[in-house]
Design a protein around this motif. Sequence first.
Motif, PDB file in Angstrom:
ATOM      1  N   ALA A 240      10.713   9.880 -12.311  1.00 23.31           N
ATOM      2  CA  ALA A 240      11.349  11.187 -12.088  1.00 23.31           C
ATOM      3  C   ALA A 240      12.862  11.027 -11.936  1.00 23.31           C
ATOM      4  O   ALA A 240      13.629  11.853 -12.441  1.00 23.31           O
ATOM      5  CB  ALA A 240      10.754  11.863 -10.853  1.00 23.31           C
ATOM      6  N   VAL A 241      13.297   9.970 -11.280  1.00 24.79           N
ATOM      7  CA  VAL A 241      14.734   9.700 -11.132  1.00 24.79           C
ATOM      8  C   VAL A 241      15.376   9.514 -12.501  1.00 24.79           C
ATOM      9  O   VAL A 241      16.434  10.081 -12.787  1.00 24.79           O
ATOM     10  CB  VAL A 241      14.963   8.447 -10.245  1.00 24.79           C
ATOM     11  CG1 VAL A 241      16.410   7.968 -10.324  1.00 24.79           C
ATOM     12  CG2 VAL A 241      14.560   8.735  -8.807  1.00 24.79           C
TER      13      VAL A 241
ATOM     14  N   ALA B 279      18.671  10.410  -7.875  1.00 30.11           N
ATOM     15  CA  ALA B 279      17.604  10.186  -6.893  1.00 30.11           C
ATOM     16  C   ALA B 279      17.854  11.064  -5.678  1.00 30.11           C
ATOM     17  O   ALA B 279      18.999  11.335  -5.336  1.00 30.11           O
ATOM     18  CB  ALA B 279      17.583   8.718  -6.472  1.00 30.11           C
ATOM     19  N   ALA B 280      16.783  11.496  -5.069  1.00 25.83           N
ATOM     20  CA  ALA B 280      16.897  12.300  -3.849  1.00 25.83           C
ATOM     21  C   ALA B 280      15.821  11.855  -2.870  1.00 25.83           C
ATOM     22  O   ALA B 280      14.707  11.513  -3.271  1.00 25.83           O
ATOM     23  CB  ALA B 280      16.734  13.782  -4.167  1.00 25.83           C
ATOM     24  N   ALA B 281      16.174  11.827  -1.610  1.00 25.23           N
ATOM     25  CA  ALA B 281      15.219  11.497  -0.557  1.00 25.23           C
ATOM     26  C   ALA B 281      15.321  12.565   0.517  1.00 25.23           C
ATOM     27  O   ALA B 281      16.407  12.838   1.023  1.00 25.23           O
ATOM     28  CB  ALA B 281      15.516  10.121   0.030  1.00 25.23           C
ATOM     29  N   ASP B 282      14.207  13.185   0.832  1.00 29.86           N
ATOM     30  CA  ASP B 282      14.161  14.265   1.817  1.00 29.86           C
ATOM     31  C   ASP B 282      13.365  13.799   3.030  1.00 29.86           C
ATOM     32  O   ASP B 282      12.136  13.773   3.000  1.00 29.86           O
ATOM     33  CB  ASP B 282      13.529  15.500   1.185  1.00 29.86           C
ATOM     34  CG  ASP B 282      13.438  16.670   2.141  1.00 29.86           C
ATOM     35  OD1 ASP B 282      14.088  16.647   3.202  1.00 29.86           O
ATOM     36  OD2 ASP B 282      12.700  17.615   1.822  1.00 29.86           O
ATOM     37  N   GLU B 283      14.071  13.370   4.049  1.00 28.68           N
ATOM     38  CA  GLU B 283      13.459  12.923   5.303  1.00 28.68           C
ATOM     39  C   GLU B 283      12.475  11.766   5.103  1.00 28.68           C
ATOM     40  O   GLU B 283      11.483  11.660   5.810  1.00 28.68           O
ATOM     41  CB  GLU B 283      12.801  14.086   6.043  1.00 28.68           C
ATOM     42  CG  GLU B 283      13.791  15.153   6.455  1.00 28.68           C
ATOM     43  CD  GLU B 283      13.191  16.249   7.314  1.00 28.68           C
ATOM     44  OE1 GLU B 283      11.964  16.432   7.315  1.00 28.68           O
ATOM     45  OE2 GLU B 283      13.973  16.928   8.001  1.00 28.68           O
ATOM     46  N   GLU B 284      12.750  10.874   4.154  1.00 31.65           N
ATOM     47  CA  GLU B 284      11.890   9.703   3.955  1.00 31.65           C
ATOM     48  C   GLU B 284      12.197   8.604   4.965  1.00 31.65           C
ATOM     49  O   GLU B 284      11.346   7.776   5.260  1.00 31.65           O
ATOM     50  CB  GLU B 284      12.050   9.151   2.543  1.00 31.65           C
ATOM     51  CG  GLU B 284      11.464  10.069   1.485  1.00 31.65           C
ATOM     52  CD  GLU B 284      11.598   9.496   0.095  1.00 31.65           C
ATOM     53  OE1 GLU B 284      11.586   8.264  -0.053  1.00 31.65           O
ATOM     54  OE2 GLU B 284      11.712  10.288  -0.849  1.00 31.65           O
ATOM     55  N   LEU B 285      13.419   8.594   5.501  1.00 34.65           N
ATOM     56  CA  LEU B 285      13.819   7.564   6.441  1.00 34.65           C
ATOM     57  C   LEU B 285      13.977   8.094   7.861  1.00 34.65           C
ATOM     58  O   LEU B 285      13.558   7.435   8.813  1.00 34.65           O
ATOM     59  CB  LEU B 285      15.137   6.926   5.973  1.00 34.65           C
ATOM     60  CG  LEU B 285      15.653   5.751   6.791  1.00 34.65           C
ATOM     61  CD1 LEU B 285      14.661   4.601   6.782  1.00 34.65           C
ATOM     62  CD2 LEU B 285      16.998   5.291   6.247  1.00 34.65           C
ATOM     63  N   GLU B 286      14.555   9.289   7.977  1.00 30.80           N
ATOM     64  CA  GLU B 286      14.830   9.884   9.291  1.00 30.80           C
ATOM     65  C   GLU B 286      14.676  11.397   9.217  1.00 30.80           C
ATOM     66  O   GLU B 286      15.010  12.001   8.205  1.00 30.80           O
ATOM     67  CB  GLU B 286      16.296   9.614   9.664  1.00 30.80           C
ATOM     68  CG  GLU B 286      16.504   8.707  10.828  1.00 30.80           C
ATOM     69  CD  GLU B 286      17.985   8.502  11.093  1.00 30.80           C
ATOM     70  OE1 GLU B 286      18.671   9.462  11.491  1.00 30.80           O
ATOM     71  OE2 GLU B 286      18.435   7.375  10.902  1.00 30.80           O
ATOM     72  N   VAL B 287      14.222  12.003  10.281  1.00 28.36           N
ATOM     73  CA  VAL B 287      14.123  13.462  10.341  1.00 28.36           C
ATOM     74  C   VAL B 287      15.528  14.046  10.202  1.00 28.36           C
ATOM     75  O   VAL B 287      16.466  13.605  10.852  1.00 28.36           O
ATOM     76  CB  VAL B 287      13.493  13.915  11.675  1.00 28.36           C
ATOM     77  CG1 VAL B 287      13.553  15.425  11.810  1.00 28.36           C
ATOM     78  CG2 VAL B 287      12.057  13.434  11.774  1.00 28.36           C
TER      79      VAL B 287
ATOM     80  N   THR C 109      19.255  12.633   1.280  1.00 31.48           N
ATOM     81  CA  THR C 109      20.260  11.900   0.518  1.00 31.48           C
ATOM     82  C   THR C 109      20.091  12.151  -0.976  1.00 31.48           C
ATOM     83  O   THR C 109      18.997  12.476  -1.449  1.00 31.48           O
ATOM     84  CB  THR C 109      20.152  10.387   0.778  1.00 31.48           C
ATOM     85  OG1 THR C 109      18.841   9.947   0.394  1.00 31.48           O
ATOM     86  CG2 THR C 109      20.381  10.059   2.238  1.00 31.48           C
ATOM     87  N   VAL C 110      21.192  11.976  -1.706  1.00 30.77           N
ATOM     88  CA  VAL C 110      21.204  12.086  -3.156  1.00 30.77           C
ATOM     89  C   VAL C 110      22.054  10.940  -3.689  1.00 30.77           C
ATOM     90  O   VAL C 110      23.083  10.602  -3.100  1.00 30.77           O
ATOM     91  CB  VAL C 110      21.804  13.436  -3.619  1.00 30.77           C
ATOM     92  CG1 VAL C 110      21.869  13.525  -5.134  1.00 30.77           C
ATOM     93  CG2 VAL C 110      21.008  14.594  -3.054  1.00 30.77           C
ATOM     94  N   ALA C 111      21.627  10.333  -4.792  1.00 27.25           N
ATOM     95  CA  ALA C 111      22.383   9.252  -5.417  1.00 27.25           C
ATOM     96  C   ALA C 111      22.323   9.417  -6.927  1.00 27.25           C
ATOM     97  O   ALA C 111      21.306   9.844  -7.469  1.00 27.25           O
ATOM     98  CB  ALA C 111      21.808   7.901  -5.018  1.00 27.25           C
ATOM     99  N   ALA C 112      23.420   9.098  -7.595  1.00 34.71           N
ATOM    100  CA  ALA C 112      23.470   9.171  -9.055  1.00 34.71           C
ATOM    101  C   ALA C 112      24.265   7.994  -9.586  1.00 34.71           C
ATOM    102  O   ALA C 112      25.202   7.514  -8.938  1.00 34.71           O
ATOM    103  CB  ALA C 112      24.112  10.479  -9.502  1.00 34.71           C
ATOM    104  N   LYS C 113      23.892   7.528 -10.736  1.00 36.73           N
ATOM    105  CA  LYS C 113      24.591   6.448 -11.391  1.00 36.73           C
ATOM    106  C   LYS C 113      25.879   6.996 -11.980  1.00 36.73           C
ATOM    107  O   LYS C 113      25.890   8.060 -12.607  1.00 36.73           O
ATOM    108  CB  LYS C 113      23.717   5.870 -12.500  1.00 36.73           C
ATOM    109  CG  LYS C 113      24.351   4.739 -13.246  1.00 36.73           C
ATOM    110  CD  LYS C 113      23.412   4.231 -14.320  1.00 36.73           C
ATOM    111  CE  LYS C 113      24.047   3.135 -15.130  1.00 36.73           C
ATOM    112  NZ  LYS C 113      23.170   2.677 -16.210  1.00 36.73           N
TER     113      LYS C 113
END
Length: 75
Positions: A38-39, A45-53, A57-61
């Motif tokens: 999907a990325v 890339a996006a992470a929605d509360e995967e590490l902390e409440v 985060t969003v990241a792009a090349k």
Amino acid sequence: MAGGGAAEVGRLAGSRPLKRYRPKTIRTVDALLEDLRAVRRRGFAAADEELEVGLCTVAAKRCQNALCKKPCSNN
């Protein structure tokens, strides 16, 4: 990781379950591979509360402009 293939991701992740930080954390190599596909499709890339409440985060090349195939201008 998104640029690597399944073998590379499997080598990096190993055969053990991935560490769970929160309920939304990706826990299996198969789920990680699905997310990486999907990325690559989205281009970020996006992470929605995967590490902390509350942490999203969003990241792009950073790469060349896909339309003109020239490096992006700083202007």
